[in-house]
Design a protein around this motif. Structure first.
Motif, mmCIF file in Angstrom:
data_model
loop_
_atom_site.group_PDB
_atom_site.id
_atom_site.type_symbol
_atom_site.label_atom_id
_atom_site.label_comp_id
_atom_site.label_asym_id
_atom_site.label_seq_id
_atom_site.Cartn_x
_atom_site.Cartn_y
_atom_site.Cartn_z
ATOM 1 N N LEU A 31 -2.043 2.190 -4.985
ATOM 2 C CA LEU A 31 -1.192 3.370 -4.950
ATOM 3 C C LEU A 31 -2.098 4.594 -4.899
ATOM 4 N N LEU A 32 -1.904 5.422 -3.881
ATOM 5 C CA LEU A 32 -2.685 6.645 -3.747
ATOM 6 C C LEU A 32 -1.922 7.829 -4.323
ATOM 7 N N ASP A 33 -2.621 8.601 -5.151
ATOM 8 C CA ASP A 33 -2.013 9.738 -5.840
ATOM 9 C C ASP A 33 -2.951 10.933 -5.655
ATOM 10 N N ASP A 74 -10.414 -4.868 -5.877
ATOM 11 C CA ASP A 74 -9.112 -4.733 -6.534
ATOM 12 C C ASP A 74 -8.040 -4.146 -5.612
ATOM 13 N N CYS A 75 -8.426 -3.652 -4.441
ATOM 14 C CA CYS A 75 -7.450 -3.077 -3.515
ATOM 15 C C CYS A 75 -6.878 -4.102 -2.536
ATOM 16 N N PRO A 96 -4.018 -1.135 -8.318
ATOM 17 C CA PRO A 96 -4.778 -0.012 -8.867
ATOM 18 C C PRO A 96 -4.180 1.357 -8.507
ATOM 19 N N HIS A 97 -4.284 2.265 -9.455
ATOM 20 C CA HIS A 97 -3.830 3.640 -9.283
ATOM 21 C C HIS A 97 -5.048 4.442 -8.831
ATOM 22 N N ARG A 112 0.853 -1.183 0.000
ATOM 23 C CA ARG A 112 0.000 0.000 0.000
ATOM 24 C C ARG A 112 0.892 1.236 0.000
ATOM 25 N N ILE A 113 0.781 1.990 -1.078
ATOM 26 C CA ILE A 113 1.742 3.053 -1.363
ATOM 27 C C ILE A 113 1.068 4.420 -1.472
ATOM 28 N N ILE A 114 1.762 5.427 -0.976
ATOM 29 C CA ILE A 114 1.334 6.811 -1.232
ATOM 30 C C ILE A 114 2.449 7.463 -2.047
#
Ligand code: ZN
Length: 216
Positions: A82-84, A76-77, A27-28, A2-4
């Motif tokens: 990735l949170l943008d 899908d999470c 997912p983006h 889990r990315i920011i």
């Protein structure tokens, strides 16, 4: 995972987000995309969102946080995401922490793509766009075949009014002021990684992959 992903406007964050998501099959999740989809669906929420975006105002936290929470519940999470564009400030970072806690999960990586001010100014100042077909160029890094003319349709290229040095520097100052507390929040958790963003796309991407793969 889990990315920011954080990074100054004009620093190539969108390109990296795409590369990371393709590489790891996650997912983006961009708040901008969520807003656009809601507006397109024409729901009550969508209509409320457009009252802010049309005026160039920020969508209030109450709406934004709820929509991110809803999005993160999608199947899908499960493998990660990735949170943008979120969190935008410390309050949102704290809200995200609560969302994660409720799911018994946590954010694993926060990347800041750190691009020196001079480079961002050079990148944005050199930008030229075609007013007719939307194709974009850079006078130094991606010049059109004929100076000042669009390769696709031959229309004279323009330098957008808000791509001026003073405006860029103002945007950077505001960005840095709101981002610093977020950085501190994640630095304290020990998950903040600063990425040197003055190299090329592949160079930045490989720094990120090294960290993500190294942590497996
Ligand atoms: Zn064109």
């Amino acid at each position: 995972m889990r990315i920011i992903l954080l990074g100054t406007p004009g620093g190539g964050k969108g390109t990296q987000a795409k590369l990371i998501c393709e590489h790891y099959g996650i997912p983006h999740i961009s708040t901008g995309d969520i807003f656009r989809r809601k507006i397109k669906e024409g729901t009550t929420e969508g209509k409320e969102i457009s009252t802010y975006t049309e005026k160039g105002q920020l969508v209030p936290d109450r709406l934004t946080i709820g929509l991110v929470d809803e999005r993160l519940k999608n199947d899908d999470c499960q493998k990660g995401f990735l949170l943008d564009g979120f969190p935008r400030d410390k309050k949102q970072a704290e809200a995200l922490d609560q969302i994660m806690k409720a799911k018994n999960e946590q954010i694993n990586f926060v990347f800041l793509i750190d691009v020196p001010k001079e480079i961002i100014v050079e990148r944005i100042m050199g930008r030229r766009v075609c007013p007719k077909c939307g194709e974009s160029y850079h006078i130094k890094y991606n010049p059109p075949k004929v100076t000042g003319e669009c390769d696709v349709c031959g229309t004279p290229l323009i330098h957008r009014a808000d791509d001026q040095e003073e405006i860029i520097l103002d945007r950077l100052t505001i960005y840095n002021q709101t981002t610093e507390p977020i950085l501190e929040f994640y630095r304290n958790k020990g998950i903040l990684h600063k990425i040197k963003g003055d190299g090329g796309i592949q160079d930045i991407f490989s720094q990120i992959v090294t960290i993500l793969d190294g942590a497996k």
